[in-house]
Design a protein around this motif. Sequence first.
Motif, PDB file in Angstrom:
ATOM      1  N   LYS A  75       0.829  -1.196   0.000  1.00  9.31           N
ATOM      2  CA  LYS A  75       0.000   0.000   0.000  1.00  9.31           C
ATOM      3  C   LYS A  75       0.871   1.256   0.000  1.00  9.31           C
ATOM      4  N   ALA A  76       0.328   2.271  -0.572  1.00  2.00           N
ATOM      5  CA  ALA A  76       0.960   3.576  -0.508  1.00  2.00           C
ATOM      6  C   ALA A  76       0.566   4.257   0.794  1.00  2.00           C
ATOM      7  N   ASP A  77       1.177   5.418   1.063  1.00  2.00           N
ATOM      8  CA  ASP A  77       0.901   6.096   2.321  1.00  2.00           C
ATOM      9  C   ASP A  77      -0.523   6.624   2.400  1.00  2.00           C
ATOM     10  N   ASN A  78      -1.210   6.778   1.284  1.00  3.69           N
ATOM     11  CA  ASN A  78      -2.603   7.235   1.311  1.00  3.69           C
ATOM     12  C   ASN A  78      -3.595   6.076   1.407  1.00  3.69           C
ATOM     13  N   GLY A  79      -3.105   4.858   1.522  1.00  6.80           N
ATOM     14  CA  GLY A  79      -3.967   3.701   1.664  1.00  6.80           C
ATOM     15  C   GLY A  79      -4.307   2.988   0.379  1.00  6.80           C
ATOM     16  N   ASP A  80      -3.914   3.547  -0.748  1.00  4.01           N
ATOM     17  CA  ASP A  80      -4.212   2.881  -2.013  1.00  4.01           C
ATOM     18  C   ASP A  80      -3.389   1.602  -2.146  1.00  4.01           C
ATOM     19  N   VAL A  81      -4.029   0.573  -2.708  1.00 10.06           N
ATOM     20  CA  VAL A  81      -3.334  -0.694  -2.951  1.00 10.06           C
ATOM     21  C   VAL A  81      -2.489  -0.565  -4.203  1.00 10.06           C
ATOM     22  N   LEU A  82      -1.186  -0.793  -4.056  1.00 11.24           N
ATOM     23  CA  LEU A  82      -0.275  -0.725  -5.194  1.00 11.24           C
ATOM     24  C   LEU A  82      -0.145  -2.081  -5.889  1.00 11.24           C
ATOM     25  N   SER A  83      -0.086  -3.134  -5.105  1.00  8.37           N
ATOM     26  CA  SER A  83      -0.012  -4.477  -5.677  1.00  8.37           C
ATOM     27  C   SER A  83      -0.363  -5.495  -4.601  1.00  8.37           C
ATOM     28  N   ARG A  84      -0.594  -6.717  -5.049  1.00 15.32           N
ATOM     29  CA  ARG A  84      -0.892  -7.822  -4.138  1.00 15.32           C
ATOM     30  C   ARG A  84       0.121  -8.938  -4.410  1.00 15.32           C
ATOM     31  N   PRO A  85       1.296  -8.866  -3.783  1.00 13.61           N
ATOM     32  CA  PRO A  85       2.312  -9.890  -4.013  1.00 13.61           C
ATOM     33  C   PRO A  85       1.822 -11.317  -3.720  1.00 13.61           C
ATOM     34  N   VAL A  86       1.006 -11.479  -2.675  1.00 11.21           N
ATOM     35  CA  VAL A  86       0.351 -12.766  -2.428  1.00 11.21           C
ATOM     36  C   VAL A  86      -1.133 -12.460  -2.255  1.00 11.21           C
ATOM     37  N   ASP A  87      -1.899 -12.826  -3.262  1.00 20.90           N
ATOM     38  CA  ASP A  87      -3.317 -12.482  -3.299  1.00 20.90           C
ATOM     39  C   ASP A  87      -4.183 -13.622  -2.768  1.00 20.90           C
ATOM     40  N   THR A  88      -3.930 -14.839  -3.213  1.00 22.54           N
ATOM     41  CA  THR A  88      -4.718 -16.003  -2.827  1.00 22.54           C
ATOM     42  C   THR A  88      -3.778 -17.138  -2.442  1.00 22.54           C
ATOM     43  N   ALA A  89      -4.032 -17.734  -1.275  1.00 21.62           N
ATOM     44  CA  ALA A  89      -3.166 -18.819  -0.805  1.00 21.62           C
ATOM     45  C   ALA A  89      -4.012 -19.944  -0.233  1.00 21.62           C
ATOM     46  N   LEU A  90      -3.796 -21.136  -0.745  1.00 27.42           N
ATOM     47  CA  LEU A  90      -4.414 -22.339  -0.189  1.00 27.42           C
ATOM     48  C   LEU A  90      -3.282 -23.293   0.176  1.00 27.42           C
TER      49      LEU A  90
END
Length: 484
Positions: free
Chosen positions: A68-83
């Motif tokens: 996340k950036a300092d304003n709370g915006d999501v920049l990326s999801r390095p690990v999005d889904t994990a089973l």
Amino acid sequence: MTRLCWVAVVLCSLATSARADNGLDAERFVPAIGAEGGFHQEHPAVPFHLGWSLGLFLNFADDPVVEKADNGDVLSRPVDTALTMDLTASLGLFGWMELGIGLPVHLIYDGDPYATGGTTLDASGGVGDLRFVPKFALLRRGSVDNHVLLGFAIPVSLPTGDDEAWRGAGGVTVEPRLMLAYHAGRLGLGMNLGYRWRAEDPPTLPWGDEITLGPWLKLGLTDALALRVEAIAGKQVGTDVDGADFPMEALGGLEIAAGENLLLYAGGSLGITDGIGDPNVRIIGGLRFRHNHPQDQGFRDSDGDRIADKDDAAPYEPEDEDGYQDDDGAPEPDNDGDGIRDEDDECPELSGDKAHDGCPAKTFVKIVEGKIYIFGKVQFRSGSAEIDARSEPLLDQIAEALEANPQVKHVRVEGHTDNVGDPGFNMRLSQQRAESVKKALEKRGVAGDRLEPKGYGETHPIAPNKSGGGRRQNRRVEFIIVGR
């Protein structure tokens, strides 16, 4: 909740590096490996010698690593889904040690490629770091129903996973851990407190050694169903990046005993902070099969009388709970030593003979300092309010004692029964027996207004109703002075 919460300014200032160990293990949920463990937190109890356990856990995590950036915006999801599937096994040795092993297999592990320090981290499925967990029982005090335990473990992980795929620490980790548990009946409380040392710390990520915290609670709802609440938390040492240094999630679920040796688990957790590896939500299911496991957390009770073997004078013969020396664990079949077993003795607390059903042939009554002392027992025919003829001499003595003590103005004649049969019937029978005794004393010259018959049925036992001797003690008539 979002994770990996370091700001863009910090990202821009990170020094580049060509090292291959820039990654980390993004899976924070590690199933307890011990036979007595919960979802995540270990328990200080260990199996008996050569007792063992096997476990299989599945957990699904949503967004365990998010940038996340300092304003709370999501920049990326390095690990999005994990089973992830975890396989566990443990073996008890000598009654004070348990050796455990666990292996995570990431079945689904997806996310956005993440470039850091000249290396691109790209989540992918595969094997994680192998865990080896030696555990030692240090202290065990108390009874079957109320006890405290203290243990020590040294979980070690080996770098069998791929740190650049977010499923490995990149090196050895060692976590000395102290475990405390307190059990009071169906309630269990405990804490795991440890320090995880990492041989490799990613130089471009806020990730280092960690103080681990794991409070837990277990509440037995029934004999087969228990509620578990746990916390998975840790404080990163030497890092301070907008909350990413204190990952925490709250976990709750059910533990189901499906037979004597099989436990089933179903639960979930929510991320509380923005720590790395702390998901929005996690769903967990698992099973653990145990053999020769530590029943009642190691307080073995072979005869099932709720007295631990270590405190039981007869560990393979259950105590006969009748109010007489019930704390030693050994049955006393003849409390008064008159040669008549308590289950056949109408007066199991008074030495008697067979001719009088175990009651004394010689009876006496005295009134001293406002109390009536009776050596003997008013007996009735089975299931009836008719007084047995053998009690006539005792009633004569009771009447004589009352006549000799006119200062005793009012006596309550109490009828009591055991808990066999219908409670309503027992209440009526006890009242009828009390009235029969009043009539018998009136015939002997005692004024009726001095006597108050009162039946209590099975509501006022003086001994446990779990044995024949105890039930015979509860079938009684008492004389209580209530006015002088």
